[in-house]
Design a protein around this motif. Structure first.
Motif, PDB file in Angstrom:
ATOM      1  N   MET A  37      39.790  36.495  31.657  1.00 42.25           N
ATOM      2  CA  MET A  37      39.866  37.791  32.303  1.00 42.25           C
ATOM      3  C   MET A  37      40.025  37.570  33.809  1.00 42.25           C
ATOM      4  N   LYS A  38      40.875  38.382  34.403  1.00 43.70           N
ATOM      5  CA  LYS A  38      41.048  38.337  35.856  1.00 43.70           C
ATOM      6  C   LYS A  38      40.669  39.701  36.434  1.00 43.70           C
ATOM      7  N   ILE A  39      39.835  39.655  37.468  1.00 47.77           N
ATOM      8  CA  ILE A  39      39.381  40.877  38.134  1.00 47.77           C
ATOM      9  C   ILE A  39      39.791  40.797  39.596  1.00 47.77           C
ATOM     10  N   ALA A  40      40.501  41.814  40.062  1.00 48.28           N
ATOM     11  CA  ALA A  40      40.922  41.889  41.460  1.00 48.28           C
ATOM     12  C   ALA A  40      40.127  42.981  42.160  1.00 48.28           C
ATOM     13  N   ILE A  41      39.538  42.629  43.286  1.00 49.95           N
ATOM     14  CA  ILE A  41      38.733  43.573  44.061  1.00 49.95           C
ATOM     15  C   ILE A  41      39.480  43.891  45.350  1.00 49.95           C
ATOM     16  N   ALA A  42      39.793  45.163  45.555  1.00 50.19           N
ATOM     17  CA  ALA A  42      40.374  45.589  46.832  1.00 50.19           C
ATOM     18  C   ALA A  42      39.266  45.511  47.874  1.00 50.19           C
ATOM     19  N   LEU A  87      40.269  40.125  46.628  1.00 48.93           N
ATOM     20  CA  LEU A  87      39.579  38.958  46.084  1.00 48.93           C
ATOM     21  C   LEU A  87      39.930  38.909  44.600  1.00 48.93           C
ATOM     22  N   LEU A  88      40.460  37.788  44.158  1.00 52.46           N
ATOM     23  CA  LEU A  88      40.856  37.629  42.764  1.00 52.46           C
ATOM     24  C   LEU A  88      39.905  36.650  42.078  1.00 52.46           C
ATOM     25  N   TYR A  89      39.161  37.159  41.122  1.00 56.17           N
ATOM     26  CA  TYR A  89      38.240  36.347  40.338  1.00 56.17           C
ATOM     27  C   TYR A  89      38.920  36.000  39.019  1.00 56.17           C
ATOM     28  N   ASP A  90      39.185  34.720  38.812  1.00 54.38           N
ATOM     29  CA  ASP A  90      39.746  34.263  37.542  1.00 54.38           C
ATOM     30  C   ASP A  90      38.582  33.792  36.679  1.00 54.38           C
ATOM     31  N   LEU A  91      38.251  34.596  35.698  1.00 52.05           N
ATOM     32  CA  LEU A  91      37.088  34.340  34.853  1.00 52.05           C
ATOM     33  C   LEU A  91      37.503  33.880  33.458  1.00 52.05           C
ATOM     34  N   THR A  92      38.735  33.383  33.349  1.00 51.12           N
ATOM     35  CA  THR A  92      39.283  32.972  32.068  1.00 51.12           C
ATOM     36  C   THR A  92      38.389  31.964  31.363  1.00 51.12           C
ATOM     37  N   GLU A  93      37.855  31.003  32.097  1.00 48.92           N
ATOM     38  CA  GLU A  93      37.014  29.977  31.490  1.00 48.92           C
ATOM     39  C   GLU A  93      35.551  30.086  31.926  1.00 48.92           C
ATOM     40  N   HIS A  94      35.177  31.240  32.424  1.00 49.73           N
ATOM     41  CA  HIS A  94      33.812  31.441  32.902  1.00 49.73           C
ATOM     42  C   HIS A  94      32.846  31.660  31.738  1.00 49.73           C
ATOM     43  N   THR A 128      30.878  40.694  44.818  1.00 48.19           N
ATOM     44  CA  THR A 128      30.230  39.826  43.837  1.00 48.19           C
ATOM     45  C   THR A 128      29.357  40.638  42.890  1.00 48.19           C
ATOM     46  N   MET A 129      28.658  41.611  43.418  1.00 47.35           N
ATOM     47  CA  MET A 129      27.814  42.461  42.576  1.00 47.35           C
ATOM     48  C   MET A 129      28.682  43.281  41.611  1.00 47.35           C
ATOM     49  N   ALA A 130      29.817  43.776  42.087  1.00 40.98           N
ATOM     50  CA  ALA A 130      30.714  44.537  41.214  1.00 40.98           C
ATOM     51  C   ALA A 130      31.178  43.676  40.043  1.00 40.98           C
ATOM     52  N   VAL A 131      31.614  42.455  40.322  1.00 42.96           N
ATOM     53  CA  VAL A 131      32.073  41.558  39.257  1.00 42.96           C
ATOM     54  C   VAL A 131      30.914  41.209  38.325  1.00 42.96           C
ATOM     55  N   THR A 132      29.749  40.945  38.874  1.00 41.18           N
ATOM     56  CA  THR A 132      28.577  40.606  38.067  1.00 41.18           C
ATOM     57  C   THR A 132      28.248  41.747  37.111  1.00 41.18           C
ATOM     58  N   ILE A 177      30.308  44.092  36.000  1.00 39.48           N
ATOM     59  CA  ILE A 177      31.369  44.199  34.992  1.00 39.48           C
ATOM     60  C   ILE A 177      31.165  43.150  33.909  1.00 39.48           C
ATOM     61  N   MET A 178      30.898  41.925  34.319  1.00 34.56           N
ATOM     62  CA  MET A 178      30.717  40.833  33.356  1.00 34.56           C
ATOM     63  C   MET A 178      29.486  41.051  32.468  1.00 34.56           C
ATOM     64  N   ALA A 179      28.482  41.736  32.996  1.00 35.89           N
ATOM     65  CA  ALA A 179      27.269  42.015  32.223  1.00 35.89           C
ATOM     66  C   ALA A 179      27.428  43.261  31.343  1.00 35.89           C
ATOM     67  N   GLY A 180      28.573  43.934  31.452  1.00 32.83           N
ATOM     68  CA  GLY A 180      28.791  45.145  30.675  1.00 32.83           C
ATOM     69  C   GLY A 180      28.089  46.358  31.241  1.00 32.83           C
TER      70      GLY A 180
END
Length: 130
Positions: free
Chosen positions: A1-6, A24-31, A97-101, A103-106
């Motif tokens: 999954m890739k998440i882009a933050i404006a 900021l582009l977070y590549d979480l493909t293998e996270h 970082t909190m936004a991505v965290t 999202i990843m936690a659902g």
């Protein structure tokens, strides 16, 4: 999954996604959830790559992104991004970082606050090609 933050200069979640230069582009493909988030890639768009003016006539640096996050966006932009395969999430969260965290936690992101540009975008969307 890739998440882009404006973002605003890569420091906090930016306002209007369609006008954002810095991402900021977070590549979480293998996270894996047991690991810390990987460092994001910093992307600075050229003026003609800003989504409000981009013509979809060539590849874009954010192609392949699954989720885009920012503080505001118009319905036309959100429809256009869905066609490009990206879900747009709007939030008042300031920390990328909190936004991505979350999202990843659902978890749900805090809803977006009022932004006058969203109202202006609704008018623009009436005439949009998207």
């Amino acid at each position: 999954m890739k998440i882009a933050i404006a973002t605003k200069h890569f420091k906090e979640v930016g306002g209007h996604i369609g006008k954002s230069l810095h991402w900021l582009l977070y590549d979480l493909t293998e996270h894996h959830s047991t690991r810390l988030l990987p460092a994001p890639e910093r992307i600075t768009l050229e003026r003609d790559q800003i989504f409000h003016v981009f013509e979809d006539d060539r590849p874009h640096p954010l192609d392949g992104v699954d989720i885009m996050v920012g503080a505001s966006a118009g319905e036309g932009f959100m429809r256009h991004m869905r066609k490009r395969g990206a879900q747009v999430m709007l939030t008042s969260e300031k920390d990328p970082t909190m936004a991505v965290t979350r999202i990843m936690a659902g978890e749900a992101l805090p809803g977006p606050g009022f932004d006058i540009t969203t109202s202006l975008c609704k008018v623009r969307d009436l005439f949009s090609k998207h």
